[in-house]
Design an enzyme around this catalytic site. Structure first.
Site, short mmCIF file in Angstrom:
data_model
loop_
_atom_site.label_atom_id
_atom_site.label_comp_id
_atom_site.label_asym_id
_atom_site.label_seq_id
_atom_site.Cartn_x
_atom_site.Cartn_y
_atom_site.Cartn_z
N HIS A 1 75.46 95.07 101.03
CA HIS A 1 75.32 94.95 99.57
C HIS A 1 76.67 95.17 98.87
CE1 HIS A 1 70.96 95.08 100.19
NE2 HIS A 1 71.20 96.07 101.01
N SER B 1 101.38 80.09 94.06
CA SER B 1 101.03 79.88 92.65
C SER B 1 102.20 79.23 91.94
CB SER B 1 100.69 81.23 92.00
OG SER B 1 100.66 81.11 90.58
N VAL C 1 72.77 54.42 102.35
CA VAL C 1 72.83 55.83 102.73
C VAL C 1 73.48 55.99 104.10
CG1 VAL C 1 71.45 57.90 103.24
CG2 VAL C 1 70.82 56.41 101.33
#
Length: 457
Positions: free
Chosen positions: A162, A286, A333
């Site tokens: 968690h 960056s 498809v």
């Protein structure tokens, strides 16, 4: 490839070009021609037509030496007749006439429907791309993960449940979890076989049986399909049910899901400072923050895996159904099979690159463990349970829930409970409370299972 519409043919072209021989429009045409050629020779083996050994060799070379120039001719014809398979049939008629084998021209595509050629072509495209590209990429990825796990088999880290600090583990064991899961799916992918059919307009051999009722078409066609390396489907409509294609995609879907989980958790370990990334001097993290080293390989894999997963979901939903004996909505498809495989392949290669750039930051991992001695509340309450204390959990909950302990706080707890002389508890630290994690990791790595002919350790 600055004009490419898809990033697979543009930005990622170098990473996906191995799939082009199987899924490009040129490749599809080549597979179709190969099926038509093999079928013509098959008819000669049934003594329906007569071909000499030399003529058979010439006919085979139509497929093996098929050129881009010939492909362009077929596409020109296709624009006129608005039918791809018929354009191929006309091309083959012309080639046979040029070779002086015009006596068998009327038997090109004899008794077949387009889907007889198409389904065998697509099944072979999937089969051969699986064996020559996808399996190799997956096995390389697993080998890379084995290396990461082996290198970190002795490094304890703080686990999280968690998102919160939890019982310690070993990083190598966390990676071994993925190795086991991925190897299980890899084995299924390796064992997977594709179906095929060649039974005419609605699956009943109507034209073939009408023309030559004395021939056991079911048996001979089954042998023809088996020689292609496919599994003969016993009963179909005009189309081959896509089940064997979809089962393969679902194997990939589960494997991709595992890799998505891996990518997300590697990202989390980097974010938490447990993993450090190799500083490549030539790279920029960056455009404005010079200090950045971003986990871009795993982020890239995440995005491409999500795209692949989405396509698989669409394919499973669409291709499991067909209107009556046939409709054409499946055609567009299945033309995207290569796109789905392409996004998966880009992701696999990104993960391999990323795994080569990471290592566990031992100091950071140890520092984090030494700042969370409250994780030892589990063994303390377990010890009390062994001594028949029915309130053990409640006692430790009161002392530990929502709190952070250091070493001093842990020993103060033991002293307050009269356990300061208990060797089992005083010898403990978050760095060694690891259970069987190391043994479990080694058991995965030493199974002797093989990936791409290499034993895992």
């Amino acid at each position: 490839m600055e004009d490419a519409l898809s990033p697979l043919d543009g930005r990622y072209n170098n990473q996906t070009r191995d799939l082009s021989p199987f899924f490009s429009e040129f490749a599809l045409t080549t597979y179709r021609i190969s099926i038509e050629v093999r079928y013509l020779i098959f008819l000669s083996e049934l003594h329906i037509i007569s071909l000499t050994s030399k003529e058979k060799q010439k006919i085979k070379e139509i497929a093996t030496r098929f050129s881009k120039k010939e492909y362009a001719r077929i596409k020109t014809t296709e624009k006129k007749v608005n039918h791809d398979i018929k354009a191929i049939e006309y091309f083959l008629q012309g080639r046979l006439e040029d070779m002086g084998i015009s006596s068998v021209v009327s038997f090109i595509h004899f008794g077949l429907t387009s889907e007889d050629v198409n389904n065998l072509s697509y099944s072979l495209m999937l089969k051969e791309s699986k064996e020559k590209v996808m399996e190799i990429a997956i096995s390389n990825l697993i080998e890379s993960l084995v290396q990461v796990s082996s290198n970190s088999i002795d490094i304890p880290i703080l686990a999280r449940t968690h998102g919160q600090p939890a019982t310690p583990t070993i990083f190598g064991k966390e990676m071994a979890n993925y190795i086991y899961r991925l190897k299980k799916q890899y084995d299924k992918i390796q064992r997977h076989h594709f179906d095929g059919k060649l039974n005419g307009a609605v699956g009943n051999y109507n034209a073939l049986h009408f023309a030559f009722p004395h021939i056991n078409w079911v048996t001979h066609v089954s042998n023809f399909i088996s020689k292609l390396g496919l599994i003969p489907h016993p009963s179909t409509t005009q189309i081959l049910p896509y089940d064997s294609h979809l089962e393969y995609f679902q194997h990939l879907q589960l494997l991709n899901g595992i890799l998505l989980d891996l990518s997300l958790n590697i990202w989390n370990y980097v974010m938490l400072g447990i993993l450090k990334q190799k500083n490549e001097n030539r790279e920029v993290g960056s455009s404005t923050m010079p200090q950045k080293i971003n986990p871009i390989d795993f982020e890239n894999a995440e995005g491409n895996l999500i795209l692949a997963q989405g396509m698989i979901e669409v394919m499973v939903r669409k291709l499991a159904t067909s209107r009556l004996s046939r409709d054409l909505s499946d055609s567009t498809v299945r033309r995207s099979y290569g796109v789905m495989c392409g996004y998966s392949l880009v992701a696999y290669k990104s993960i391999i690159r990323g795994l080569g750039k990471i290592s566990v930051d031992k100091e950071s991992a140890a520092f984090e463990l030494n700042n969370h001695w409250e994780v030892l509340s589990e063994p303390v309450q377990t010890y009390l349970r062994m001594k028949n204390n029915s309130k053990a959990y409640e006692i430790l909950k009161k002392q530990a829930r929502g709190k952070i302990w250091d070493k001093k706080a842990y020993y103060a707890l033991l002293e307050g409970m009269g356990l300061e002389k208990n060797e089992h508890l005083t010898r403990l630290s978050p760095l060694i409370y690891l259970g069987l994690s190391k043994k479990l990791a080694k058991s995965i790595l030493k199974r002797g299972e093989k990936v791409n002919s290499l034993s895992i350790l």
